[in-house]
Design an enzyme around this catalytic site. Structure first.
Site, PDB file in Angstrom:
ATOM      1  N   GLY A 108      51.260 -31.004 -76.704  1.00 56.09           N
ATOM      2  CA  GLY A 108      50.703 -31.399 -75.415  1.00 56.09           C
ATOM      3  C   GLY A 108      49.203 -31.492 -75.464  1.00 56.09           C
ATOM      4  N   ASP A 125      47.140 -31.045 -63.258  1.00 55.11           N
ATOM      5  CA  ASP A 125      47.870 -31.927 -64.154  1.00 55.11           C
ATOM      6  C   ASP A 125      49.300 -32.131 -63.649  1.00 55.11           C
ATOM      7  OD1 ASP A 125      48.086 -33.590 -66.286  1.00 55.11           O
ATOM      8  OD2 ASP A 125      48.430 -32.020 -67.772  1.00 55.11           O
TER       9      ASP A 125
END
Ligand SMILES: *[C@@H]1O[C@H](CO)[C@@H](O)[C@H](O)[C@H]1NC(C)=O
Ligand SMILES: *[C@@H]1O[C@H](CO)[C@@H](O)[C@H](O)[C@H]1NC(C)=O
Ligand SMILES: *[C@@H]1O[C@H](CO)[C@@H](O)[C@H](O)[C@H]1NC(C)=O
Ligand SMILES: *[C@@H]1O[C@H](CO)[C@@H](O)[C@H](O)[C@H]1NC(C)=O
Ligand SMILES: *[C@@H]1O[C@H](CO)[C@@H](O)[C@H](O)[C@H]1NC(C)=O
Ligand SMILES: *[C@@H]1O[C@H](CO)[C@@H](O)[C@H](O)[C@H]1NC(C)=O
Ligand SMILES: *[C@@H]1O[C@H](CO)[C@@H](O)[C@H](O)[C@H]1NC(C)=O
Ligand SMILES: *[C@@H]1O[C@H](CO)[C@@H](O)[C@H](O)[C@H]1NC(C)=O
Ligand SMILES: *[C@@H]1O[C@H](CO)[C@@H](O)[C@H](O)[C@H]1NC(C)=O
Ligand SMILES: *[C@@H]1O[C@H](CO)[C@@H](O)[C@H](O)[C@H]1NC(C)=O
Ligand SMILES: *[C@@H]1O[C@H](CO)[C@@H](O)[C@H](O)[C@H]1NC(C)=O
Ligand SMILES: *[C@@H]1O[C@H](CO)[C@@H](O)[C@H](O)[C@H]1NC(C)=O
Length: 856
Positions: free
Chosen positions: A555, A698
Site C-alpha cells: 500500500g 484516505d
C-alpha cells in the site's frame, strides 16, 4: 537466651534515655515529652540528642525557640497532657491533623502567638471553650472532622485576624453566633455538616467584605436570599441541605461562580431569574438548584452560561416543558434534569458536549430515540422512567461495559444485545423488550465475546490455553493438518529464539530494514492480551520472516503481510516503511490511542511493534477482503495495490465460499446500502465521537473491508499521522480519483490541510462507486470522455437523469427511487466547496432515511 533478652532491654533503655533527659522546661523537653506520651509511630527522623530545631516537623526562630510544630499523620493518639505543646509559648503554627487525638490540654488556649491551628481529622470531643478568644493573632483555624459539640462560642469575636475558619463535620449546635460578625478578615468559612439551626445573625451579609467561600451546607439553618446579598467578593456559596426559602433570584449576583442551593425550600417562578440580566452568566461554573420547590419554565439565560460545568435542576416543580436550551454549554460535565416534567425529544446537540461525564434525565416524559451522545468521558447515564423508544446507539452500547453506572429501565427501548449479564438486564434494562427486529449491527454481538475487559482477557487466556492444548495434542499425534499451522510455527519460533538483526526485507517495490539487535528483545504490544509477551521474533515466525508468500499488498504506507501469531491470532501486519518524525514514545502513545478506538464499523488495531525505525501496525485480519475487490469483480489471485484478501498463501474452502456468497449479495441494493451506512457510521464516529476528531485522509473503496459477518469495516484510520510529516503532503492528498478539488487547485502558499470535509468528499466518491459499480477514474462513462466518475454522475444528477448512472446489476429491483436519492447524497458530498458538503453525522441520518426494509 536470658542474656540476649537482657541485652535488648539495655538497648531499649539506651534508646529512650534521651527522651526523658531533656533539660526541663525547655522547648526540647516539651516536644519530646509530647512525642513520648502520644505514642507516635513516626519517631524515625528523630534524633533526640540533636538540637530540637533539627528535629523533624520542628521549626524555630533565630533564638532557637520553637515557632512551628507539624505532626500531621504521625499516629498520635489519646489525650494531649498539660505541660507539653501547650507550653511552647512562641508557637505560631501547630498542625496535629490526621491523628487520633481525643482531647486537648487546657494550656493549649494560652498559646497567644498562634497564627495557624490545624487539628482537623482527629476524634476530639467536647465543646469549644470561650478561651478560644485568646488566639487574637489566629489567621487560620481548622477543627473540621472532629466530634466537637455544643455552641460555637461567642468569644470567636476576638479572632479579628481570622481568614480561614473550618469547623465543618462536627456536632456543633444552636445558631451561628453574633460574635462571628467581628471576624471581618474572613476569606473562607466552612460550617457545613453540623447541627446548626436558627437564622444567621443579622448583618451577616455585610460583615465580611473579603469573603470568597461560604459553606453552610447540611445544617438546619433558616433564611432567605437577602441574607447573602451584600457579600461582594463571594465566588463560592453552598447552603445545600438547609431550610432556606423564598425566591432564588437574589443569588444570581457577581462574582459568584459556584452556587449550590440544593435541598432547601426555595420556591417561586424560576424564570424570574432571567430578567436580572445584570448577572454575568459566563462566570458561572457550578449551579445546583435541585430538590427545591421551584416552578415555571427553566430560564433561557442558561444559554449564556458558557463556562458551566455542573448543572443540576432535578426534583423541582417545573411546568411541563421541552428540553431547555443548553446546546451551547459545551463544557458541561454534569447534567441532571431528573424529575422535571420534560417532554419531547432529547436534543441531538448533546453530542457536542464532549466533556459530559454524568447525564441524568430520569423520570421525565421524554420520547423518541436516544440520540448519539458524546461518550468519551461518559461514566454515568440514567434515562430510566421515560417514554424513549428504538435502539440504543451503537457507540453508546459499546461504551456501557466501561461505565460506572447506567440505567435504561422503564422505557420502550429495544435491546439488541445479549452480552449483558442477567443481573444487568434485570436492573438497568427493566421493561425493555429483548427481541431484536433488525440485526442492525450483528458484528457487535454475533461473536458472543463479552465486552468487558476482564472477561475478554480471561476468555482470551482460556482460549489460548485450550488452543495450546489442542495444538500439543496434534503435535503429539504427528498430525500434519493445516489447522495446526500456528502450533508448528510456535515450535519453530522456539528454535529461532536467539536470532539477531538487523533484518532486511525485500518486496516488489521497496526494501525495508528492522534495525533491531535481538528479535526477542523487541516487544509486540497486543492490546487485549497484555499477558502474552510477544516479541518481534513472533512476528518473524508469524510471517515466515516477512516472506513474499505472506505479502498481501503493497500500500501507500508500505507492505502488508498476513500471519498467525501464537494462539491462532489471525492478523494483518502493516509495516509503515517510510519512517516517521515522531519519537518512539509519541508513536507508541498514538498507537495506544488508536487501539482504544473501537467501533463495529472500524477494523480494530490489535497491536503494534516499534522495530528500529519501523512502526508496525497489527490489525485483525478481515476474512472477506475489501470492497474495491468485491465490487470491481477482480478474479481471485489478482492483486490490486492494497488488496489483503485475495491471498494465495493457503487455499481455504470457507474463504472461497464466503467470497462467492458476498458476490451474490452484491446484486442487492440492500447490501450495498449496508456498506454505505456502515462506512458513514465509522466516519461519523471518527469525526464526531472522538476528541479531537480523527480525519481519515484516505477514504476509498479499498479502505472498506468486510469482516466475517460481511459487515463493512473501515481501515487505516489515524495512520497518516503516525506515518510522519515528511510525506504528510502526499498522504493528505489521497488516492487518485478520491482527491477533493480543494487539494487539486494549484495554489500558492502552504498546502491545504485535510479536514473532515475532505473525508466527506472521499465518502461521496465511494457512494457513487457503490451505486454505479464503476471505478472513480479510467472506467467507461457513457457519452463522456476525459471524465471522472464524479463529473459524470454529478452531470447526470444535475440533469435529473441519475437513474441512468445506476449499476445495471441492481437496477430495476423496484428500489431505483432510493438509489437515486443515494446519488443525491453523493452529489452533496462531492460539492466543490467543502463548506457545502454535509457532515458525516448528517449523512448517516440521510442514509438511514432510505434504508431498505427487510426482504428488499
Ligand atoms: C544524633 O545527633 C548527635 C548530635 O548532633 C550526633 O552526634 C549523632 O551522630 C546523631 N545520631 C544519629 C543516629 O544521627
Ligand atoms: C489541615 O490539615 C488537613 C490535613 O492535613 C489539610 O487537608 C487541610 O488543608 C489543613 N487545613 C488548612 C486550613 O490548611
Ligand atoms: C461524638 O460525641 C457524641 C456525644 O457528644 C458521642 O455520642 C459519639 O459517640 C461521639 N462519636 C465519636 C466518633 O467519638
Ligand atoms: C436548635 O436546636 C436545639 C437543639 O440542638 C434546640 O433546643 C433549639 O430549640 C433549636 N432552635 C431552633 C430555633 O430550632
Ligand atoms: C456543598 O457542601 C456539601 C456538604 O459538604 C457537599 O456535599 C457538596 O458537594 C457541596 N457543593 C459544592 C458545590 O461544593
Ligand atoms: C440583580 O443582580 C444585581 C447584582 O448583579 C443585584 O444588585 C440586584 O439586586 C438583582 N436584582 C434582583 C431583582 O434581584
Ligand atoms: C462577562 O465576563 C466575561 C469574562 O470575564 C467578559 O469577557 C464579558 O465581557 C462579560 N460580559 C458582560 C456582559 O459583562
Ligand atoms: C440527580 O439529582 C437527584 C436529586 O438531587 C439525585 O437524587 C440524583 O442522584 C442525581 N443524579 C446523579 C446522576 O447524580
Ligand atoms: C409514550 O408515548 C406514546 C406515543 O409515542 C404514548 O401513546 C404514550 O401514552 C406515552 N406514554 C407515557 C407514559 O407517556
Ligand atoms: C413501544 O414502541 C413500539 C414501537 O417501537 C410501539 O409500537 C408501541 O406502541 C410502544 N409502546 C408504548 C407503551 O409506548
Ligand atoms: C438468564 O435468564 C434467563 C431467563 O430468565 C435464563 O433462561 C438464563 O438461564 C439466565 N442465564 C443466566 C446465566 O443466569
Ligand atoms: C434503575 O432504575 C430503576 C427504577 O428507578 C431501579 O429500580 C433500578 O434499581 C435501577 N437500576 C440501576 C442499575 O441503577
Amino acid at each position: 537466651m536470658g542474656l540476649c533478652f537482657f541485652g535488648s532491654i539495655l538497648v531499649l533503655a539506651l534508646f529512650f534515655r534521651p527522651l526523658t533527659c531533656q533539660q526541663p522546661n525547655t522547648d526540647a523537653f516539651f516536644v519530646s515529652d509530647f512525642m513520648q506520651k502520644m505514642g507516635s509511630t513516626s519517631s524515625q527522623g528523630f534524633n533526640f540528642s540533636a538540637p530540637v530545631c533539627s528535629w523533624q516537623g520542628v521549626f524555630c526562630d533565630a533564638k532557637q525557640r520553637v515557632t512551628g510544630f507539624v505532626a500531621s499523620g504521625w499516629g498520635l493518639s489519646g489525650v494531649i497532657p498539660d505541660t507539653t505543646i501547650g507550653k511552647l509559648s512562641k508557637l505560631q503554627t501547630l498542625d496535629l491533623s490526621n491523628n487520633k487525638i481525643s482531647s486537648l490540654p487546657s494550656d493549649l488556649w494560652s498559646l497567644g502567638s498562634l497564627k495557624t491551628l490545624n487539628l482537623s481529622f482527629n476524634q476530639i470531643y467536647g465543646s469549644l471553650p470561650n478561651n478560644i478568644g485568646n488566639f487574637g493573632l489566629l489567621e487560620s483555624l481548622d477543627l473540621s472532622c472532629n466530634n466537637f459539640s455544643g455552641a460555637i462560642p461567642e468569644a470567636i469575636s476576638s479572632l479579628v485576624s481570622l481568614q480561614v475558619l473550618k469547623l465543618n463535620q462536627n456536632g456543633l449546635q444552636l445558631s451561628v453566633p453574633w460574635g462571628i460578625l467581628n471576624c471581618q478578615s474572613l476569606v473562607s468559612i466552612d460550617l457545613s455538616s453540623n447541627q446548626l439551626n436558627g437564622t444567621l445573625p443579622h448583618g451577616f451579609g455585610t460583615a465580611f467584605p473579603k469573603l470568597k467561600t461560604l459553606n453552610l451546607a447540611r445544617n438546619d439553618i433558616q433564611g432567605k436570599a437577602s441574607d447573602f446579598s451584600e457579600l461582594k467578593s463571594i465566588t463560592y456559596l453552598n447552603i445545600s441541605g438547609n431550610l432556606f426559602h423564598g425566591s432564588v433570584m437574589g443569588f444570581f449576583q457577581e462574582p459568584l461562580e459556584v452556587i449550590d442551593l440544593s435541598q432547601n425550600h426555595f420556591s417561586g417562578h424560576i424564570s424570574q431569574v432571567q430578567f436580572n440580566s445584570s448577572f454575568n452568566w459566563s462566570h458561572l461554573v457550578y449551579l445546583d438548584l435541585s430538590e427545591n420547590l421551584l416552578s415555571g419554565e427553566i430560564f433561557h439565560y442558561l444559554y449564556h452560561a458558557q463556562n458551566l460545568e455542573h448543572l443540576n435542576l432535578a426534583h423541582n416543580r417545573f411546568s411541563r416543558q421541552e428540553f431547555p436550551l443548553i446546546g451551547t454549554l459545551l463544557g458541561l460535565q454534569y447534567l441532571n434534569l431528573s424529575r422535571n416534567s420534560l417532554t419531547g425529544h432529547i436534543p441531538t446537540e448533546l453530542l457536542q458536549m464532549s466533556s459530559l461525564n454524568a447525564l441524568d434525565l430520569s423520570a421525565n416524559h421524554l420520547t423518541g430515540q436516544i440520540p448519539l451522545l458524546s461518550i468519551k468521558n461518559l461514566q454515568i447515564l440514567d434515562v430510566s422512567h421515560n417514554n424513549l423508544s428504538g435502539q440504543i446507539p451503537i457507540p453508546l452500547l459499546e461504551k456501557l461495559p466501561w461505565m460506572e453506572r447506567f440505567n435504561f429501565s422503564y422505557n420502550n427501548l429495544t435491546l439488541c444485545a445479549s452480552e449483558f449479564s442477567n443481573q444487568t438486564l434485570q436492573t438497568a434494562f427493566i421493561g425493555s423488550s429483548n427481541d431484536c427486529p433488525i440485526a442492525a449491527n450483528p458484528g457487535l454481538f454475533k461473536r458472543g465475546v463479552p465486552n468487558h475487559r476482564g472477561l475478554k482477557l480471561a476468555l482470551a487466556l482460556t482460549l489460548s490455553m485450550v488452543c495450546l492444548l489442542v495444538g500439543l495434542l496434534f503435535l503429539a499425534f504427528g498430525c500434519r493438518r493445516k489447522t495446526t499451522m500456528w502450533a508448528v510455527k510456535q515450535n519453530s519460533y522456539k528454535e529461532e529464539q536467539n536470532i539477531s538483526g538487523p533484518f532486511s526485507f525485500q518486496t516488489d517495490s521497496t526494501t525495508w530494514v528492522a534495525d533491531v539487535k535481538q528479535a526477542t528483545s523487541v516487544p509486540v504490544v497486543i492490546f487485549e492480551k497484555p499477558l502474552l509477551n510477544f516479541t518481534f521474533a513472533d512476528l518473524l515466525s508469524a510471517t515466515s520472516h516477512f516472506e513474499r508468500g505472506t505479502l498481501l499488498a503493497e500500500g501507500r504506507f508500505g507492505p502488508v503481510y498476513r500471519g498467525f501469531l501464537p494462539g491462532g491470532i489471525h492478523v494483518a501486519v502493516k509495516v509503515l516503511v517510510h519512517g516517521s518524525t515522531m519519537t518512539d514514545q509519541e508513536a507508541a502513545r498514538e498507537l495506544e490511542y488508536l487501539g482504544r478506538i473501537k467501533h463495529p464499523n472500524l477494523v480494530p488495531l490489535t497491536g503494534y511493534c516499534l522495530a528500529g525505525d519501523q512502526r508496525i501496525a497489527i490489525y485483525d485480519y478481515m476474512e472477506n477482503g475489501n470492497f474495491q475487490n468485491l465490487l470491481h469483480d477482480l478474479p481471485l489471485g489478482v492483486q490490486t495495490t492494497e488488496d489483503w484478501s485475495t491471498d494465495t498463501w493457503e487455499e481455504d474452502e470457507n474463504n472461497g465460499i464466503q467470497n462467492v456468497g458476498s458476490e451474490g449479495l452484491l446484486t442487492t441494493w440492500r447490501f450495498r446500502h449496508k456498506i454505505a451506512l456502515g462506512t458513514a457510521r465509522a466516519l461519523a464516529f471518527l469525526h464526531h465521537g472522538c476528541s479531537p476528531p480523527i480525519i481519515h485522509r484516505d477514504v476509498k473503496a479499498s479502505s472498506v473491508y468486510l469482516d466475517s459477518n460481511l459487515e463493512p469495516r473501515l481501515s487505516d484510520f489515524g495512520l497518516a499521522k503516525i506515518f510522519g510529516n515528511g510525506l504528510e503532503d502526499e498522504i493528505s492528498r489521497g488516492s487518485p480519483g478520491y482527491v477533493p478539488p480543494e487539494f487539486l487547485q494549484p495554489e500558492t502558499g502552504s498546502p491545504k490541510a485535510p479536514t473532515p470535509k475532505s473525508d466527506v468528499y472521499g465518502f461521496g466518491v465511494v457512494l457513487f462507486e457503490l451505486i454505479t459499480g464503476k471505478k472513480p477514474i479510467e472506467d467507461d462513462y457513457p457519452e463522456e470522455k476525459e471524465a471522472t466518475l464524479v463529473s459524470w454522475v454529478r452531470g447526470l444528477v444535475r440533469k435529473n437523469e441519475g437513474s441512468r448512472a445506476i449499476d445495471p446489476k441492481i437496477c430495476g429491483t423496484g428500489l431505483d427511487a432510493q438509489m437515486e436519492e443515494a446519488l443525491k447524497i453523493g452529489y452533496l458530498c462531492t460539492a466543490d466547496l467543502p463548506s457545502k458538503r454535509p457532515s458525516m453525522q448528517q449523512i448517516v441520518g440521510l442514509l438511514k432515511d432510505i434504508e431498505p426494509v427487510a426482504n428488499q
